[in-house]
Design a protein around this motif. Structure first.
Motif, PDB file in Angstrom:
ATOM      1  N   CYS A  48       0.805  -1.219   0.000  1.00 11.93           N
ATOM      2  CA  CYS A  48       0.000   0.000   0.000  1.00 11.93           C
ATOM      3  C   CYS A  48       0.844   1.278   0.000  1.00 11.93           C
ATOM      4  O   CYS A  48       0.679   2.142  -0.858  1.00 11.93           O
ATOM      5  CB  CYS A  48      -0.931  -0.025   1.217  1.00 11.93           C
ATOM      6  SG  CYS A  48      -2.155   1.299   1.210  1.00 11.93           S
ATOM      7  N   VAL A  49       1.755   1.408   0.953  1.00 13.87           N
ATOM      8  CA  VAL A  49       2.551   2.635   1.036  1.00 13.87           C
ATOM      9  C   VAL A  49       3.418   2.827  -0.206  1.00 13.87           C
ATOM     10  O   VAL A  49       3.400   3.905  -0.820  1.00 13.87           O
ATOM     11  CB  VAL A  49       3.393   2.664   2.328  1.00 13.87           C
ATOM     12  CG1 VAL A  49       4.416   3.795   2.289  1.00 13.87           C
ATOM     13  CG2 VAL A  49       2.485   2.805   3.546  1.00 13.87           C
ATOM     14  N   PRO A  50       4.183   1.810  -0.652  1.00 12.98           N
ATOM     15  CA  PRO A  50       4.969   2.015  -1.872  1.00 12.98           C
ATOM     16  C   PRO A  50       4.123   2.299  -3.114  1.00 12.98           C
ATOM     17  O   PRO A  50       4.460   3.183  -3.909  1.00 12.98           O
ATOM     18  CB  PRO A  50       5.734   0.694  -2.019  1.00 12.98           C
ATOM     19  CG  PRO A  50       5.805   0.143  -0.650  1.00 12.98           C
ATOM     20  CD  PRO A  50       4.500   0.529  -0.004  1.00 12.98           C
ATOM     21  N   SER A  51       3.032   1.553  -3.287  1.00 11.82           N
ATOM     22  CA  SER A  51       2.245   1.724  -4.507  1.00 11.82           C
ATOM     23  C   SER A  51       1.586   3.098  -4.557  1.00 11.82           C
ATOM     24  O   SER A  51       1.548   3.740  -5.611  1.00 11.82           O
ATOM     25  CB  SER A  51       1.188   0.625  -4.639  1.00 11.82           C
ATOM     26  OG  SER A  51       0.215   0.703  -3.621  1.00 11.82           O
ATOM     27  N   LYS A  52       1.104   3.574  -3.415  1.00 13.48           N
ATOM     28  CA  LYS A  52       0.466   4.888  -3.418  1.00 13.48           C
ATOM     29  C   LYS A  52       1.494   6.002  -3.569  1.00 13.48           C
ATOM     30  O   LYS A  52       1.208   7.064  -4.126  1.00 13.48           O
ATOM     31  CB  LYS A  52      -0.356   5.095  -2.148  1.00 13.48           C
ATOM     32  CG  LYS A  52      -1.755   4.470  -2.179  1.00 13.48           C
ATOM     33  CD  LYS A  52      -1.768   3.078  -2.740  1.00 13.48           C
ATOM     34  CE  LYS A  52      -3.090   2.359  -2.644  1.00 13.48           C
ATOM     35  NZ  LYS A  52      -2.992   0.982  -3.159  1.00 13.48           N
ATOM     36  N   THR A  53       2.719   5.775  -3.084  1.00 10.36           N
ATOM     37  CA  THR A  53       3.790   6.743  -3.313  1.00 10.36           C
ATOM     38  C   THR A  53       4.146   6.786  -4.791  1.00 10.36           C
ATOM     39  O   THR A  53       4.381   7.863  -5.359  1.00 10.36           O
ATOM     40  CB  THR A  53       5.029   6.391  -2.477  1.00 10.36           C
ATOM     41  OG1 THR A  53       4.645   6.209  -1.113  1.00 10.36           O
ATOM     42  CG2 THR A  53       6.068   7.500  -2.553  1.00 10.36           C
ATOM     43  N   LEU A  54       4.179   5.618  -5.433  1.00  4.81           N
ATOM     44  CA  LEU A  54       4.428   5.571  -6.878  1.00  4.81           C
ATOM     45  C   LEU A  54       3.315   6.290  -7.630  1.00  4.81           C
ATOM     46  O   LEU A  54       3.581   7.042  -8.579  1.00  4.81           O
ATOM     47  CB  LEU A  54       4.517   4.116  -7.339  1.00  4.81           C
ATOM     48  CG  LEU A  54       4.888   3.904  -8.812  1.00  4.81           C
ATOM     49  CD1 LEU A  54       6.359   4.236  -9.045  1.00  4.81           C
ATOM     50  CD2 LEU A  54       4.613   2.469  -9.243  1.00  4.81           C
ATOM     51  N   VAL A  55       2.074   6.092  -7.214  1.00  6.78           N
ATOM     52  CA  VAL A  55       0.940   6.777  -7.839  1.00  6.78           C
ATOM     53  C   VAL A  55       1.088   8.292  -7.691  1.00  6.78           C
ATOM     54  O   VAL A  55       0.845   9.054  -8.640  1.00  6.78           O
ATOM     55  CB  VAL A  55      -0.384   6.285  -7.218  1.00  6.78           C
ATOM     56  CG1 VAL A  55      -1.536   7.198  -7.607  1.00  6.78           C
ATOM     57  CG2 VAL A  55      -0.684   4.851  -7.640  1.00  6.78           C
ATOM     58  N   SER A  56       1.493   8.750  -6.511  1.00  4.07           N
ATOM     59  CA  SER A  56       1.687  10.184  -6.290  1.00  4.07           C
ATOM     60  C   SER A  56       2.793  10.731  -7.183  1.00  4.07           C
ATOM     61  O   SER A  56       2.681  11.837  -7.732  1.00  4.07           O
ATOM     62  CB  SER A  56       2.023  10.451  -4.820  1.00  4.07           C
ATOM     63  OG  SER A  56       0.928  10.160  -3.994  1.00  4.07           O
ATOM     64  N   THR A  57       3.876   9.962  -7.339  1.00  2.00           N
ATOM     65  CA  THR A  57       4.970  10.382  -8.216  1.00  2.00           C
ATOM     66  C   THR A  57       4.477  10.522  -9.646  1.00  2.00           C
ATOM     67  O   THR A  57       4.779  11.498 -10.341  1.00  2.00           O
ATOM     68  CB  THR A  57       6.123   9.358  -8.150  1.00  2.00           C
ATOM     69  OG1 THR A  57       6.552   9.222  -6.798  1.00  2.00           O
ATOM     70  CG2 THR A  57       7.293   9.797  -9.015  1.00  2.00           C
ATOM     71  N   ALA A  58       3.695   9.543 -10.095  1.00  2.50           N
ATOM     72  CA  ALA A  58       3.160   9.589 -11.450  1.00  2.50           C
ATOM     73  C   ALA A  58       2.211  10.773 -11.634  1.00  2.50           C
ATOM     74  O   ALA A  58       2.211  11.426 -12.680  1.00  2.50           O
ATOM     75  CB  ALA A  58       2.435   8.283 -11.767  1.00  2.50           C
ATOM     76  N   GLY A  59       1.402  11.037 -10.599  1.00  2.00           N
ATOM     77  CA  GLY A  59       0.484  12.171 -10.676  1.00  2.00           C
ATOM     78  C   GLY A  59       1.218  13.490 -10.794  1.00  2.00           C
ATOM     79  O   GLY A  59       0.821  14.385 -11.567  1.00  2.00           O
ATOM     80  N   PHE A  60       2.321  13.623 -10.064  1.00  2.00           N
ATOM     81  CA  PHE A  60       3.113  14.850 -10.141  1.00  2.00           C
ATOM     82  C   PHE A  60       3.693  15.020 -11.539  1.00  2.00           C
ATOM     83  O   PHE A  60       3.662  16.109 -12.120  1.00  2.00           O
ATOM     84  CB  PHE A  60       4.233  14.808  -9.101  1.00  2.00           C
ATOM     85  CG  PHE A  60       5.053  16.063  -9.039  1.00  2.00           C
ATOM     86  CD1 PHE A  60       4.595  17.182  -8.366  1.00  2.00           C
ATOM     87  CD2 PHE A  60       6.294  16.128  -9.664  1.00  2.00           C
ATOM     88  CE1 PHE A  60       5.353  18.341  -8.313  1.00  2.00           C
ATOM     89  CE2 PHE A  60       7.059  17.283  -9.623  1.00  2.00           C
ATOM     90  CZ  PHE A  60       6.577  18.397  -8.940  1.00  2.00           C
ATOM     91  N   ALA A  61       4.214  13.914 -12.109  1.00  2.00           N
ATOM     92  CA  ALA A  61       4.769  13.976 -13.456  1.00  2.00           C
ATOM     93  C   ALA A  61       3.696  14.338 -14.477  1.00  2.00           C
ATOM     94  O   ALA A  61       3.923  15.150 -15.384  1.00  2.00           O
ATOM     95  CB  ALA A  61       5.411  12.635 -13.817  1.00  2.00           C
ATOM     96  N   SER A  62       2.501  13.766 -14.325  1.00  2.00           N
ATOM     97  CA  SER A  62       1.409  14.053 -15.256  1.00  2.00           C
ATOM     98  C   SER A  62       0.976  15.506 -15.173  1.00  2.00           C
ATOM     99  O   SER A  62       0.688  16.145 -16.192  1.00  2.00           O
ATOM    100  CB  SER A  62       0.219  13.136 -14.966  1.00  2.00           C
ATOM    101  OG  SER A  62       0.552  11.787 -15.185  1.00  2.00           O
ATOM    102  N   ASN A  63       0.928  16.049 -13.973  1.00  2.00           N
ATOM    103  CA  ASN A  63       0.537  17.453 -13.801  1.00  2.00           C
ATOM    104  C   ASN A  63       1.534  18.388 -14.483  1.00  2.00           C
ATOM    105  O   ASN A  63       1.158  19.413 -15.049  1.00  2.00           O
ATOM    106  CB  ASN A  63       0.424  17.796 -12.319  1.00  2.00           C
ATOM    107  CG  ASN A  63      -0.762  17.139 -11.657  1.00  2.00           C
ATOM    108  OD1 ASN A  63      -1.700  16.730 -12.345  1.00  2.00           O
ATOM    109  ND2 ASN A  63      -0.737  17.016 -10.338  1.00  2.00           N
TER     110      ASN A  63
END
Length: 457
Positions: A48-63
């Motif tokens: 959970c913690v790693p996957s959601k951190t990866l999701v946040s990283t991807a969201g930042f890149a997409s923004n």
């Protein structure tokens, strides 16, 4: 329990285990946690913690990539995956250390090693760096979690064929990632890698992605997936995954072959209940290997409780934690109420997120619940327009006649936060009039929840 302080032994240090240990310690028990992998368990360290951190990283890149739509220079949105994964693993390790320190502060003994039930009141511990020890226990909590489901025809090698727990060793972004499985884990990680800049093919054995979720919500997410460049193969069941010199070949049952540089397997999980002495101690297991428990986390054997993914109740960290707390409240004589699954809110961390609580649209459509629904598209929300959020909606369910809020679905950025007022309404049997009479900030995303409630008046 009266007399000397009771002894509690917890097998597993994930959310169910460590939250139970904290409760037991505060209720005066002597508590030992036996943990093999690190406090926080797979949830904190590999899931959970790693996957959601990866999701946040991807969201930042997409923004960063879409900033020009707001008149902002986007700049370089490339991702250094090795650096991102180092941060992810460091964050997970720090969270695990924080949990361990909290347990120690509360007087909990932590043993790194493996534990096995010799009988319902005796646990044999084999530490990593010591001699075996038998601990007599008044109460045992089994919280051994689950592990990714493996298939002989798609054996992970940790390099090109990976489970969701192995992806954080990657140092370079996969050129073409084939994700097998379109449930929650597959959908989240597939969308994360699209955001990071990889080509992604999602292999889904069902008619749509996220088959267990609200159909309207899943349709929004699948549309976003395809628009973002993901190739979604529906009704495509994997037969095997083959490693090649430079990548992988995913063979489908219908004869098609999908070529990729890497394959990510997200085909479910299995409980870690073998080799713990459960059946030998008389504890009843389901055919799937999950531990049978009741509403207060009791197993079929007196004094032995279970919590988390090993029970198969609901694979959520929040549910595991509550199961663990309830187990200790019950075992140690504190006030307790059975676990209520009808008020559990859940979230899928795609972009936009999907958050749900209470009854489902399917409950209404099949006649199991007499309720009405109102759906408000996010595109009509002024704050969403300002932030360029076009996809998603708010859906609120109200009981016919009484107007009591009985569920809801939010598809939006940070839906995990927006579902909370709906969950409060469901938990406390509020009516749509009570929900809508609370003044919301303007402009705000939560305004759509209030407006949906007003329309159900």
């Amino acid at each position: 329990m009266s007399g000397p302080s009771p002894t509690v032994v917890v097998l597993g240090g994930g959310p169910g285990g460590y939250e139970a240990a904290l409760v037991a310690a505060r209720l005066g028990a002597g508590v030992t946690v036996i943990d093999r992998d690190g406090l926080g368990g797979a949830c904190v360290l590999t899931d959970c913690v790693p996957s959601k951190t990866l999701v946040s990283t991807a969201g930042f890149a997409s923004n960063r990539k879409t900033g020009t739509d707001l008149g902002v220079s986007a700049g370089d949105a490339s991702v250094d995956l090795a650096a991102a994964n180092r941060r992810i693993l460091a964050l997970a390790a720090a969270q695990s250390a924080d949990i361990a320190a909290r347990l120690v502060d509360d007087g909990v003994r932590i043993i790194r090693g493996a534990g096995t039930l010799l009988d319902p009141a005796t646990v044999r511990v084999v530490p990593e760096d010591g001699s075996p020890e038998d601990i007599a226990a008044d109460v045992v909590l089994v919280a051994t979690g689950s592990t990714p489901r493996l298939m002989p025809s798609a054996a992970p090698d940790g390099e090109r064929i990976l489970t969701w727990q192995q992806i954080y060793t990657l140092t370079e972004l996969p050129e073409k990632l084939v994700v097998v499985g379109s449930g929650v884990t597959g959908a989240e990680l597939a969308h994360a890698y699209i955001g990071l800049g990889a080509q992604v093919t999602l292999v889904s054995s069902r008619d749509r992605v996220l088959p267990g979720e609200d159909a309207d919500a899943a349709a929004v997410i699948e549309d976003v997936f395809r628009r973002d460049g993901m190739q979604v193969l529906s009704r495509a069941r994997m037969a095997s995954v083959e490693r090649t010199v430079s990548g992988v070949l995913v063979h489908l049952v219908d004869g098609r072959v999908v070529e990729g540089s890497h394959a990510l397997l997200a085909v479910g999980s299995v409980p870690q209940t073998a080799g713990v002495g459960l059946a030998e101690s008389g504890i009843r297991l389901a055919d799937s290997g999950h531990i049978d428990v009741d509403g207060v986390s009791r197993t079929s054997v007196r004094g032995v409780y279970a919590a988390g993914d090993c029970t198969g109740v609901l694979p959520l960290a929040s549910v595991a934690a509550m199961q663990g707390r309830i187990a200790m409240w019950h075992a140690l004589g504190d006030a307790v109420a059975p676990l209520r699954l009808d008020v559990v809110s859940a979230n899928i961390f795609t972009s936009p997120e999907i958050a749900t609580v209470g009854i489902t649209q399917n409950d209404i459509d099949t006649g199991r619940t007499l309720a009405r629904a109102v759906v408000l598209p996010l595109a009509t929300n002024p704050r969403a327009k300002m932030d360029l959020f076009h996809d998603g909606f708010v859906k609120v369910f109200a009981q016919q006649g009484s107007g009591t809020v009985v569920g809801g679905v939010v598809v939006a950025p940070r839906a995990s936060e927006l579902i909370y007022p709906v969950a409060v309404a469901v938990q406390n049997h509020l009516t749509v009039d009570q929900l809508s009479s609370t003044i919301t900030v303007y402009p705000s995303m939560s305004g759509s929840i209030s407006e949906a409630a007003r329309r159900l008046h």
